[in-house]
Design a protein around this motif. Structure first.
Motif, mmCIF file in Angstrom:
data_model
loop_
_atom_site.group_PDB
_atom_site.id
_atom_site.type_symbol
_atom_site.label_atom_id
_atom_site.label_comp_id
_atom_site.label_asym_id
_atom_site.label_seq_id
_atom_site.Cartn_x
_atom_site.Cartn_y
_atom_site.Cartn_z
ATOM 1 N N ALA A 208 38.379 31.634 31.206
ATOM 2 C CA ALA A 208 39.526 32.525 31.418
ATOM 3 C C ALA A 208 39.298 33.500 32.571
ATOM 4 O O ALA A 208 39.960 34.538 32.638
ATOM 5 C CB ALA A 208 39.832 33.298 30.135
ATOM 6 N N HIS A 209 38.397 33.174 33.507
ATOM 7 C CA HIS A 209 38.064 34.116 34.577
ATOM 8 C C HIS A 209 39.234 34.370 35.534
ATOM 9 O O HIS A 209 39.206 35.321 36.310
ATOM 10 C CB HIS A 209 36.855 33.607 35.370
ATOM 11 N N THR A 210 40.284 33.538 35.460
ATOM 12 C CA THR A 210 41.461 33.719 36.313
ATOM 13 C C THR A 210 42.530 34.591 35.657
ATOM 14 O O THR A 210 43.577 34.837 36.268
ATOM 15 C CB THR A 210 42.077 32.353 36.653
ATOM 16 N N ALA A 211 42.274 35.055 34.453
ATOM 17 C CA ALA A 211 43.289 35.785 33.684
ATOM 18 C C ALA A 211 43.634 37.130 34.319
ATOM 19 O O ALA A 211 42.762 37.836 34.848
ATOM 20 C CB ALA A 211 42.817 35.989 32.254
ATOM 21 N N VAL A 212 44.899 37.481 34.233
ATOM 22 C CA VAL A 212 45.388 38.777 34.684
ATOM 23 C C VAL A 212 45.431 39.761 33.518
ATOM 24 O O VAL A 212 45.218 40.964 33.703
ATOM 25 C CB VAL A 212 46.786 38.627 35.319
ATOM 26 N N ILE A 213 45.687 39.252 32.314
ATOM 27 C CA ILE A 213 45.752 40.081 31.115
ATOM 28 C C ILE A 213 45.005 39.387 29.979
ATOM 29 O O ILE A 213 45.145 38.180 29.771
ATOM 30 C CB ILE A 213 47.221 40.355 30.718
ATOM 31 N N ALA B 248 29.679 44.345 29.759
ATOM 32 C CA ALA B 248 29.664 44.436 31.219
ATOM 33 C C ALA B 248 29.506 43.078 31.885
ATOM 34 O O ALA B 248 30.348 42.657 32.684
ATOM 35 C CB ALA B 248 28.551 45.379 31.670
ATOM 36 N N ASN B 249 28.428 42.362 31.569
ATOM 37 C CA ASN B 249 28.176 41.086 32.235
ATOM 38 C C ASN B 249 29.078 39.966 31.729
ATOM 39 O O ASN B 249 29.168 38.914 32.360
ATOM 40 C CB ASN B 249 26.706 40.693 32.068
ATOM 41 N N THR B 250 29.729 40.179 30.588
ATOM 42 C CA THR B 250 30.634 39.167 30.042
ATOM 43 C C THR B 250 31.803 38.912 30.984
ATOM 44 O O THR B 250 32.335 37.796 31.044
ATOM 45 C CB THR B 250 31.168 39.620 28.676
ATOM 46 N N PHE B 251 32.195 39.923 31.745
ATOM 47 C CA PHE B 251 33.360 39.812 32.616
ATOM 48 C C PHE B 251 32.981 39.584 34.078
ATOM 49 O O PHE B 251 33.789 39.829 34.975
ATOM 50 C CB PHE B 251 34.236 41.054 32.473
ATOM 51 N N ARG B 252 31.785 39.109 34.321
ATOM 52 C CA ARG B 252 31.397 38.770 35.695
ATOM 53 C C ARG B 252 32.261 37.609 36.199
ATOM 54 O O ARG B 252 32.398 36.586 35.544
ATOM 55 C CB ARG B 252 29.914 38.388 35.757
ATOM 56 N N GLY B 253 32.860 37.786 37.344
ATOM 57 C CA GLY B 253 33.738 36.773 37.916
ATOM 58 C C GLY B 253 35.212 36.962 37.586
ATOM 59 O O GLY B 253 36.063 36.280 38.147
ATOM 60 N N PHE B 254 35.543 37.915 36.701
ATOM 61 C CA PHE B 254 36.933 38.165 36.310
ATOM 62 C C PHE B 254 37.579 39.133 37.311
ATOM 63 O O PHE B 254 37.975 40.253 36.967
ATOM 64 C CB PHE B 254 36.998 38.737 34.894
ATOM 65 N N THR B 255 37.707 38.696 38.538
ATOM 66 C CA THR B 255 38.179 39.579 39.603
ATOM 67 C C THR B 255 39.690 39.796 39.579
ATOM 68 O O THR B 255 40.191 40.740 40.197
ATOM 69 C CB THR B 255 37.774 39.017 40.969
ATOM 70 N N ARG C 80 39.508 48.308 39.559
ATOM 71 C CA ARG C 80 39.224 48.837 40.889
ATOM 72 C C ARG C 80 38.282 47.908 41.661
ATOM 73 O O ARG C 80 37.466 47.215 41.070
ATOM 74 C CB ARG C 80 38.585 50.226 40.785
ATOM 75 N N ASN C 81 38.436 47.937 42.964
ATOM 76 C CA ASN C 81 37.498 47.227 43.842
ATOM 77 C C ASN C 81 36.237 48.076 43.936
ATOM 78 O O ASN C 81 36.217 49.111 44.602
ATOM 79 C CB ASN C 81 38.131 47.021 45.221
ATOM 80 N N PHE C 82 35.182 47.641 43.258
ATOM 81 C CA PHE C 82 33.979 48.467 43.166
ATOM 82 C C PHE C 82 33.286 48.616 44.521
ATOM 83 O O PHE C 82 32.504 49.544 44.718
ATOM 84 C CB PHE C 82 33.014 47.860 42.144
ATOM 85 N N PRO D 36 33.826 41.969 45.393
ATOM 86 C CA PRO D 36 33.969 42.293 43.967
ATOM 87 C C PRO D 36 33.603 41.097 43.098
ATOM 88 O O PRO D 36 33.856 39.948 43.455
ATOM 89 C CB PRO D 36 35.458 42.638 43.828
ATOM 90 N N ASP D 37 33.023 41.390 41.923
ATOM 91 C CA ASP D 37 32.592 40.311 41.032
ATOM 92 C C ASP D 37 32.966 40.591 39.581
ATOM 93 O O ASP D 37 32.309 40.114 38.665
ATOM 94 C CB ASP D 37 31.080 40.108 41.159
ATOM 95 N N GLY D 38 34.008 41.387 39.392
ATOM 96 C CA GLY D 38 34.431 41.734 38.044
ATOM 97 C C GLY D 38 34.423 43.239 37.856
ATOM 98 O O GLY D 38 34.030 43.986 38.755
ATOM 99 N N PRO D 39 34.838 43.747 36.692
ATOM 100 C CA PRO D 39 34.909 45.190 36.452
ATOM 101 C C PRO D 39 33.551 45.871 36.609
ATOM 102 O O PRO D 39 32.607 45.585 35.874
ATOM 103 C CB PRO D 39 35.402 45.284 35.002
ATOM 104 N N GLY D 40 33.442 46.757 37.604
ATOM 105 C CA GLY D 40 32.202 47.477 37.845
ATOM 106 C C GLY D 40 31.090 46.634 38.429
ATOM 107 O O GLY D 40 29.948 47.078 38.486
ATOM 108 N N LEU D 41 31.408 45.432 38.860
ATOM 109 C CA LEU D 41 30.388 44.506 39.371
ATOM 110 C C LEU D 41 30.709 44.120 40.813
ATOM 111 O O LEU D 41 31.862 44.094 41.227
ATOM 112 C CB LEU D 41 30.326 43.242 38.507
ATOM 113 N N LEU D 42 29.656 43.817 41.567
ATOM 114 C CA LEU D 42 29.823 43.371 42.943
ATOM 115 C C LEU D 42 28.672 42.453 43.311
ATOM 116 O O LEU D 42 27.672 42.360 42.603
ATOM 117 C CB LEU D 42 29.893 44.567 43.893
ATOM 118 N N GLN D 43 28.826 41.761 44.429
ATOM 119 C CA GLN D 43 27.761 40.940 44.963
ATOM 120 C C GLN D 43 27.798 41.009 46.480
ATOM 121 O O GLN D 43 28.838 41.257 47.080
ATOM 122 C CB GLN D 43 27.889 39.497 44.490
ATOM 123 N N CYS D 44 26.634 40.809 47.083
ATOM 124 C CA CYS D 44 26.529 40.805 48.534
ATOM 125 C C CYS D 44 26.454 39.361 49.018
ATOM 126 O O CYS D 44 25.600 38.596 48.566
ATOM 127 C CB CYS D 44 25.295 41.580 48.989
#
Length: 229
Positions: free
Chosen positions: A92-97, A110-117, A153-155, A173-181
């Motif tokens: 469900a990583h493409t979900a809006v709601i 926190a890590n459960t939502f990695r990729g839920f951008t 938010r775009n972290f 961005p990589d999900g809520p409060g997450l990012l990657q370089c």
């Protein structure tokens, strides 16, 4: 001739119906597993249902709101007795709601939502914190039985650190409060400092030769042991 035509039409109708039924069954089988995690269908007054019915081109299937390509845009898993979201949840990583209220979930998601951008609305039990904390969302609203985390938010823009990624990398961005370089084109390795493209042929060549050498060494050792015995 008219009689023959009538017979042909009567034959084509059930044949076409059978084909459509088979296609429908195939489509049902292709439904993501996360959509059937709970036995009951989504409730009529849920936020996911309202979003799905108010957005053109979307349709409800079990616990999911899907577009015409079968992509999950909404997921309602409220009241499913879930202690954790399980290995199927990334489907469900493409979900809006997403609605997860009325579940005995663990607090740290926190890590459960990695990729839920794409996630913009997340409904949680009242005692479960929004993933990424309140700074990862535009608004966090508390109610008696749930809380709503809204507007991810775009972290990369909220950290205030312009040098969070190396010179040859960019923040994504990589999900809520997450990012990657992510390294820029033509750079790779530690801190994106190595220039040039990573050679898969060289990597697998070295890996293959090393594996072969170790296999020959082990075979020789076993053979010497067998002769000695």
């Amino acid at each position: 001739m008219a009689l023959h035509g009538s017979g042909g039409s009567s034959f084509l109708v059930p044949w076409a119906a059978a084909v459509l039924l088979a296609l429908g069954a195939e489509r049902a089988l292709a439904l993501p597993e996360i959509c059937i995690l709970c036995p009951e269908s989504v409730r009529n007054l849920s936020e996911v249902t309202l979003y799905c019915k108010q957005t053109p081109g979307l349709m409800l299937h079990n616990r999911c709101c899907l577009n015409q390509e079968g992509t999950i845009l909404g997921l309602d898993l409220q009241n499913c007795s879930l202690k954790d979201l399980g290995p199927k949840f990334p489907q469900a990583h493409t979900a809006v709601i997403i609605d997860l209220q009325a579940n005995p979930l663990k607090d740290d998601l926190a890590n459960t939502f990695r990729g839920f951008t794409q996630l913009q609305t997340l409904i949680l039990p009242q005692d479960v914190s929004c993933p990424g904390g309140i700074n990862a969302w535009n608004t966090v609203t508390f109610y008696i039985n749930n809380q709503i985390c809204q507007g991810q938010r775009n972290f990369c823009n909220t950290t205030g650190d312009q040098e969070i990624c190396p010179e040859n990398g960019s923040c994504v961005p990589d999900g809520p409060g997450l990012l990657q370089c992510v390294c820029a084109d033509g750079f790779h390795g530690y801190k994106c400092m190595r220039q040039g493209y990573f050679s898969l042929l060289m990597f697998f060549g070295i890996l293959g030769s090393t594996t072969l050498s170790i296999s020959i060494l082990l075979w020789g050792t076993q053979r010497r042991k067998a002769k000695a015995s």
